[in-house]
Design an enzyme around this catalytic site. Sequence first.
Site, PDB file in Angstrom:
ATOM      1  N   GLY A 198       2.701   4.303  13.362  1.00 17.90           N
ATOM      2  CA  GLY A 198       3.316   2.945  13.442  1.00 17.90           C
ATOM      3  C   GLY A 198       3.123   2.351  14.776  1.00 17.90           C
ATOM      4  O   GLY A 198       2.967   1.208  14.817  1.00 17.90           O
ATOM      5  N   LYS A 228       0.875  -1.114  -0.048  1.00 18.07           N
ATOM      6  CA  LYS A 228       0.107   0.094   0.199  1.00 18.07           C
ATOM      7  C   LYS A 228       0.945   1.264   0.014  1.00 18.07           C
ATOM      8  O   LYS A 228       1.330   1.632   1.007  1.00 18.07           O
ATOM      9  CB  LYS A 228      -0.893  -0.176   1.217  1.00 18.07           C
ATOM     10  CG  LYS A 228      -2.245   0.665   1.082  1.00 18.07           C
ATOM     11  CD  LYS A 228      -2.040   1.989   0.881  1.00 18.07           C
ATOM     12  CE  LYS A 228      -1.838   2.855   2.442  1.00 18.07           C
ATOM     13  NZ  LYS A 228      -1.659   4.263   1.888  1.00 18.07           N
ATOM     14  N   GLY A 246       6.843   5.424   8.281  1.00 14.83           N
ATOM     15  CA  GLY A 246       5.715   6.585   8.103  1.00 14.83           C
ATOM     16  C   GLY A 246       5.982   7.370   9.780  1.00 14.83           C
ATOM     17  O   GLY A 246       6.772   7.069  10.378  1.00 14.83           O
ATOM     18  N   SER A 247       5.058   7.998  10.130  1.00 10.67           N
ATOM     19  CA  SER A 247       4.952   8.428  11.499  1.00 10.67           C
ATOM     20  C   SER A 247       4.936   7.571  12.658  1.00 10.67           C
ATOM     21  O   SER A 247       4.504   6.388  12.484  1.00 10.67           O
ATOM     22  CB  SER A 247       3.800   9.401  11.423  1.00 10.67           C
ATOM     23  OG  SER A 247       2.463   8.765  11.718  1.00 10.67           O
ATOM     24  N   GLU A 301       9.928   1.848  10.803  1.00 12.94           N
ATOM     25  CA  GLU A 301      10.740   2.905  10.673  1.00 12.94           C
ATOM     26  C   GLU A 301      10.014   4.282  10.887  1.00 12.94           C
ATOM     27  O   GLU A 301       9.168   4.604   9.890  1.00 12.94           O
ATOM     28  CB  GLU A 301      11.298   2.888   8.969  1.00 12.94           C
ATOM     29  CG  GLU A 301      12.308   1.647   9.010  1.00 12.94           C
ATOM     30  CD  GLU A 301      13.535   1.769   9.932  1.00 12.94           C
ATOM     31  OE1 GLU A 301      13.823   2.774  10.346  1.00 12.94           O
ATOM     32  OE2 GLU A 301      14.205   0.368   9.870  1.00 12.94           O
ATOM     33  N   GLU A 312       8.808  16.102  15.830  1.00 18.90           N
ATOM     34  CA  GLU A 312       9.235  15.991  14.422  1.00 18.90           C
ATOM     35  C   GLU A 312       8.215  16.852  13.440  1.00 18.90           C
ATOM     36  O   GLU A 312       7.092  16.831  13.582  1.00 18.90           O
ATOM     37  CB  GLU A 312       8.979  14.627  13.834  1.00 18.90           C
ATOM     38  CG  GLU A 312       9.700  14.201  12.615  1.00 18.90           C
ATOM     39  CD  GLU A 312       9.501  12.945  12.042  1.00 18.90           C
ATOM     40  OE1 GLU A 312       8.551  12.403  12.058  1.00 18.90           O
ATOM     41  OE2 GLU A 312      10.545  12.851  11.291  1.00 18.90           O
ATOM     42  N   CYS A 315      13.131  11.252   7.379  1.00 15.71           N
ATOM     43  CA  CYS A 315      13.080  10.887   8.475  1.00 15.71           C
ATOM     44  C   CYS A 315      14.384  11.197   9.143  1.00 15.71           C
ATOM     45  O   CYS A 315      14.851  11.236  10.370  1.00 15.71           O
ATOM     46  CB  CYS A 315      12.541   9.410   8.689  1.00 15.71           C
ATOM     47  SG  CYS A 315      13.347   8.201   7.762  1.00 15.71           S
TER      48      CYS A 315
END
Length: 492
Positions: A230, A173, A225-226, A247, A382, A281
């Site tokens: 996650g 996806k 992703g965020s 990650e 972040e 990231c």
Amino acid sequence: MRFFNYIAGQWLPSTSDRWFPNVNPADTRDVIGEFPRSNAEDIARACAAARQAFTRWSRIPAPRRGEIIRRAGDIFTRRKEELAAIMTREMGKPLFETRGDIQEAIDTAYYSATETRRLFGYNTPSELPNKMNLSFRMPLGVCGIITAWNFPIAVPSWKIFPALAAGNTIVWKPSDDAPHSAVIFAEILQEAGVPPGVFNIVHGDAEAGAALVEHPDVRVVAFTGSTATGTQIAARCGALNKKVSLEMGGKNAVIIMEDADLALAIEGVLWGAFGTTGQRCTATSRLILHAPIHDTFLGMLIERARALTLGSGLDEQTQVGPVINERQCKKILDYIHIGQQEGARLALGGNRRTEGELAHGYFIEPTIFTDVQPTMRIWREEIFGPVLSVAKAESFEHAIALANDSDYGLSSAIYTRSVEYAFAAMRDIEAGITYINAPTIGAEAHMAFGGIKNTGNGHREGGWTVFDIFTEWKTVYVDFSGRLQRAQIDTE
Ligand code: UN1
């Protein structure tokens, strides 16, 4: 133009018949196309195809699978220029960066292809006579892959190529902010000879992502992703007993010591903080300056950052492209506002730029805050944009403490000419990656990639460590004694 899901080797619309637009972030008048907003039914179809294809694919000798993956690397090389333009158009970063993104995938393809000849297991003596103990790696089955838009080809390739090399099949996806690049990925794998069903793409948003995590055939979820998303995925995978590799976010710090090569450090900070418009990231979002060089370095940095050229990534002059979408643009501007309210000093930038052609895209100036305190949100959270927070360190120990005062731990860097500082930093900085005299970005395909604390859950992509994600161990005992030997009992 409408694009489709790729399931069992066919291009199919979603059964939902819902669509989402894919828009150029540098010029929102430029609509690339419509993509399927897929649902659980589409996911189920893709998982069924992947499950069906698994037996055959996993039994092909790994080096033969490696040949197909190597061919995919060749085709990426051939289509590099065309694909770089497609990526830049849909996600904004300049062409020189999207070319690099594809190169990272090419490197990963060749690396993974080579590893198909080195998927080593191990053997060891048995505690009983005439008995042999072996361990080897097995593929898991269907892998669910969910990725972000900032590296539309490289980061998916870190997961897809090793997963395929190990004999797994895939339902991917991709991000709904970079779906066109994913379509090209599928075209390339198809041309390389990946059989139907081995690799599937289902486009969409969180609905499709959640359905993929939930699907009982999916044995491992690999996510980039965020941290917020996650963490939710990990909770579900925990409840469902699925393996999960995450990650996630970063708040990466660079330390510049007084003995550093300042000209070199400036280049590293500019590239680390404002490359990919800060949307990595691994982006440099915290800068820790040793007090003796604080003012000099800051002066040099502001001058250089001010001169960076903003614009469409399709223009070869552009150094800093747009941010990805309206939502991110607002979020970054909100953080700039928060930084000012918290009492940090806005030393450069801070504005959305709307003059001329920039009016049609999401452009935010390279922004630098100084006098940032470690309690401030702009130091801790972040932002994922071109915003750099600067703090002053009185000593090396203070610099390390500032760097480590973070909930994240992905990348880090130190600029120094001192062997003592460099080696102490390698040991003491709490992060998955530490660069010495180089920026926080620059991962290579054959090295482990990942972070500690809220950045990840202990897995490492890249390098051979990625095969720990996409394989399970099988232990085999071969007893050739011809009699019953009871372990732990028949020890005489
Ligand atoms: C990411 O931002 O998700 O080292 C990955 C780097 C790149 C990969 C970044 N090669 O920054």
